[in-house]
Write a protein that holds these residues in place. Sequence first.
Motif, PDB file in Angstrom:
ATOM      1  N   LYS A   6       0.835  -1.206   0.000  1.00 18.40           N
ATOM      2  CA  LYS A   6       0.000   0.000   0.000  1.00 18.40           C
ATOM      3  C   LYS A   6       0.871   1.257   0.000  1.00 18.40           C
ATOM      4  O   LYS A   6       0.584   2.225  -0.700  1.00 18.40           O
ATOM      5  CB  LYS A   6      -0.939  -0.009   1.201  1.00 18.40           C
ATOM      6  CG  LYS A   6      -2.084  -1.002   1.071  1.00 18.40           C
ATOM      7  CD  LYS A   6      -2.971  -0.964   2.312  1.00 18.40           C
ATOM      8  CE  LYS A   6      -4.166  -1.875   2.158  1.00 18.40           C
ATOM      9  NZ  LYS A   6      -3.912  -3.223   2.632  1.00 18.40           N
ATOM     10  N   ARG A   7       1.930   1.234   0.799  1.00 14.36           N
ATOM     11  CA  ARG A   7       2.836   2.384   0.830  1.00 14.36           C
ATOM     12  C   ARG A   7       3.515   2.585  -0.525  1.00 14.36           C
ATOM     13  O   ARG A   7       3.685   3.726  -0.976  1.00 14.36           O
ATOM     14  CB  ARG A   7       3.875   2.206   1.917  1.00 14.36           C
ATOM     15  CG  ARG A   7       3.307   2.401   3.295  1.00 14.36           C
ATOM     16  CD  ARG A   7       4.340   2.186   4.359  1.00 14.36           C
ATOM     17  NE  ARG A   7       3.787   2.475   5.677  1.00 14.36           N
ATOM     18  CZ  ARG A   7       4.286   2.016   6.809  1.00 14.36           C
ATOM     19  NH1 ARG A   7       5.374   1.243   6.788  1.00 14.36           N
ATOM     20  NH2 ARG A   7       3.724   2.323   7.951  1.00 14.36           N
ATOM     21  N   LYS A   8       3.879   1.492  -1.157  1.00 21.61           N
ATOM     22  CA  LYS A   8       4.500   1.577  -2.478  1.00 21.61           C
ATOM     23  C   LYS A   8       3.515   2.174  -3.478  1.00 21.61           C
ATOM     24  O   LYS A   8       3.880   3.038  -4.286  1.00 21.61           O
ATOM     25  CB  LYS A   8       4.955   0.198  -2.942  1.00 21.61           C
ATOM     26  CG  LYS A   8       5.641   0.196  -4.287  1.00 21.61           C
ATOM     27  CD  LYS A   8       6.102  -1.197  -4.695  1.00 21.61           C
ATOM     28  CE  LYS A   8       6.753  -1.148  -6.057  1.00 21.61           C
ATOM     29  NZ  LYS A   8       7.166  -2.490  -6.504  1.00 21.61           N
ATOM     30  N   ARG A   9       2.273   1.752  -3.427  1.00 24.60           N
ATOM     31  CA  ARG A   9       1.239   2.291  -4.336  1.00 24.60           C
ATOM     32  C   ARG A   9       0.998   3.777  -4.068  1.00 24.60           C
ATOM     33  O   ARG A   9       0.862   4.564  -5.011  1.00 24.60           O
ATOM     34  CB  ARG A   9      -0.060   1.490  -4.189  1.00 24.60           C
ATOM     35  CG  ARG A   9      -1.140   1.948  -5.125  1.00 24.60           C
ATOM     36  CD  ARG A   9      -0.745   1.763  -6.580  1.00 24.60           C
ATOM     37  NE  ARG A   9      -1.802   2.249  -7.446  1.00 24.60           N
ATOM     38  CZ  ARG A   9      -1.599   2.861  -8.591  1.00 24.60           C
ATOM     39  NH1 ARG A   9      -0.363   3.040  -9.043  1.00 24.60           N
ATOM     40  NH2 ARG A   9      -2.604   3.281  -9.318  1.00 24.60           N
ATOM     41  N   ILE A  10       0.963   4.158  -2.793  1.00 26.70           N
ATOM     42  CA  ILE A  10       0.789   5.570  -2.459  1.00 26.70           C
ATOM     43  C   ILE A  10       1.964   6.385  -3.001  1.00 26.70           C
ATOM     44  O   ILE A  10       1.771   7.474  -3.538  1.00 26.70           O
ATOM     45  CB  ILE A  10       0.611   5.759  -0.935  1.00 26.70           C
ATOM     46  CG1 ILE A  10      -0.788   5.284  -0.533  1.00 26.70           C
ATOM     47  CG2 ILE A  10       0.837   7.212  -0.526  1.00 26.70           C
ATOM     48  CD1 ILE A  10      -1.031   5.252   0.962  1.00 26.70           C
ATOM     49  N   LYS A  11       3.162   5.849  -2.895  1.00 28.00           N
ATOM     50  CA  LYS A  11       4.340   6.544  -3.438  1.00 28.00           C
ATOM     51  C   LYS A  11       4.196   6.735  -4.949  1.00 28.00           C
ATOM     52  O   LYS A  11       4.496   7.807  -5.481  1.00 28.00           O
ATOM     53  CB  LYS A  11       5.598   5.747  -3.113  1.00 28.00           C
ATOM     54  CG  LYS A  11       6.875   6.404  -3.561  1.00 28.00           C
ATOM     55  CD  LYS A  11       8.092   5.561  -3.168  1.00 28.00           C
ATOM     56  CE  LYS A  11       9.360   6.195  -3.688  1.00 28.00           C
ATOM     57  NZ  LYS A  11      10.549   5.391  -3.358  1.00 28.00           N
ATOM     58  N   GLN A  12       3.717   5.715  -5.642  1.00 25.03           N
ATOM     59  CA  GLN A  12       3.495   5.826  -7.087  1.00 25.03           C
ATOM     60  C   GLN A  12       2.443   6.897  -7.391  1.00 25.03           C
ATOM     61  O   GLN A  12       2.616   7.708  -8.313  1.00 25.03           O
ATOM     62  CB  GLN A  12       3.042   4.478  -7.662  1.00 25.03           C
ATOM     63  CG  GLN A  12       4.086   3.409  -7.630  1.00 25.03           C
ATOM     64  CD  GLN A  12       3.505   2.019  -7.940  1.00 25.03           C
ATOM     65  OE1 GLN A  12       2.302   1.780  -7.805  1.00 25.03           O
ATOM     66  NE2 GLN A  12       4.376   1.101  -8.348  1.00 25.03           N
ATOM     67  N   ASP A  14       1.617   9.431  -5.520  1.00 18.24           N
ATOM     68  CA  ASP A  14       2.194  10.746  -5.206  1.00 18.24           C
ATOM     69  C   ASP A  14       3.012  11.273  -6.379  1.00 18.24           C
ATOM     70  O   ASP A  14       2.951  12.460  -6.707  1.00 18.24           O
ATOM     71  CB  ASP A  14       3.071  10.673  -3.952  1.00 18.24           C
ATOM     72  CG  ASP A  14       2.275  10.516  -2.672  1.00 18.24           C
ATOM     73  OD1 ASP A  14       1.043  10.720  -2.696  1.00 18.24           O
ATOM     74  OD2 ASP A  14       2.899  10.188  -1.633  1.00 18.24           O
ATOM     75  N   GLN A  15       3.765  10.392  -7.026  1.00 16.67           N
ATOM     76  CA  GLN A  15       4.555  10.812  -8.178  1.00 16.67           C
ATOM     77  C   GLN A  15       3.654  11.256  -9.322  1.00 16.67           C
ATOM     78  O   GLN A  15       3.903  12.273  -9.976  1.00 16.67           O
ATOM     79  CB  GLN A  15       5.488   9.691  -8.649  1.00 16.67           C
ATOM     80  CG  GLN A  15       6.390  10.094  -9.791  1.00 16.67           C
ATOM     81  CD  GLN A  15       7.336  11.212  -9.413  1.00 16.67           C
ATOM     82  OE1 GLN A  15       8.074  11.101  -8.459  1.00 16.67           O
ATOM     83  NE2 GLN A  15       7.307  12.324 -10.149  1.00 16.67           N
ATOM     84  N   ILE A  16       2.585  10.509  -9.547  1.00  9.02           N
ATOM     85  CA  ILE A  16       1.629  10.874 -10.597  1.00  9.02           C
ATOM     86  C   ILE A  16       1.002  12.234 -10.288  1.00  9.02           C
ATOM     87  O   ILE A  16       0.920  13.102 -11.165  1.00  9.02           O
ATOM     88  CB  ILE A  16       0.547   9.779 -10.751  1.00  9.02           C
ATOM     89  CG1 ILE A  16       1.170   8.500 -11.324  1.00  9.02           C
ATOM     90  CG2 ILE A  16      -0.606  10.269 -11.623  1.00  9.02           C
ATOM     91  CD1 ILE A  16       0.281   7.277 -11.231  1.00  9.02           C
ATOM     92  N   LEU A  17       0.580  12.428  -9.043  1.00 10.55           N
ATOM     93  CA  LEU A  17      -0.006  13.718  -8.656  1.00 10.55           C
ATOM     94  C   LEU A  17       0.985  14.859  -8.858  1.00 10.55           C
ATOM     95  O   LEU A  17       0.625  15.916  -9.385  1.00 10.55           O
ATOM     96  CB  LEU A  17      -0.455  13.680  -7.192  1.00 10.55           C
ATOM     97  CG  LEU A  17      -1.725  12.899  -6.894  1.00 10.55           C
ATOM     98  CD1 LEU A  17      -1.903  12.740  -5.390  1.00 10.55           C
ATOM     99  CD2 LEU A  17      -2.934  13.581  -7.492  1.00 10.55           C
ATOM    100  N   ALA A  18       2.228  14.650  -8.445  1.00  8.07           N
ATOM    101  CA  ALA A  18       3.249  15.694  -8.596  1.00  8.07           C
ATOM    102  C   ALA A  18       3.465  16.021 -10.068  1.00  8.07           C
ATOM    103  O   ALA A  18       3.564  17.199 -10.442  1.00  8.07           O
ATOM    104  CB  ALA A  18       4.561  15.248  -7.943  1.00  8.07           C
ATOM    105  N   ASP A  19       3.531  15.006 -10.915  1.00 11.96           N
ATOM    106  CA  ASP A  19       3.730  15.225 -12.354  1.00 11.96           C
ATOM    107  C   ASP A  19       2.557  15.990 -12.965  1.00 11.96           C
ATOM    108  O   ASP A  19       2.747  16.926 -13.751  1.00 11.96           O
ATOM    109  CB  ASP A  19       3.908  13.892 -13.088  1.00 11.96           C
ATOM    110  CG  ASP A  19       5.208  13.182 -12.734  1.00 11.96           C
ATOM    111  OD1 ASP A  19       6.121  13.822 -12.153  1.00 11.96           O
ATOM    112  OD2 ASP A  19       5.309  11.976 -13.027  1.00 11.96           O
TER     113      ASP A  19
END
Length: 84
Positions: A6-12, A14-19
């Motif tokens: 779940k943490r790994k998915r949230i990190k992914q 977060d990257q999408i949101l930032a982009d």
Amino acid sequence: MSIDEKRKRIKQLDQILADVLEERFKVARALAKEKKDLNMSIEDSDQEEKVLDRIENMSGDPDLRDIFSEILDVSKKKMRDQIQ
């Protein structure tokens, strides 16, 4: 799904949101240049309200309206910075 997954998915995500936000700010800066050329104000409260209403209607989550209000504030700051 484990906590680590779940943490790994949230990190992914977060990257999408930032982009996506960076792209949104890039478009906002380009819009600022065009508005300046047309002697238009950066501020457009009617348009902002339409955006916020659209977001809330799409998601059904009033918290997203608050988040997008912050995004719009940052966008306007970047737009003002662009034309100074």
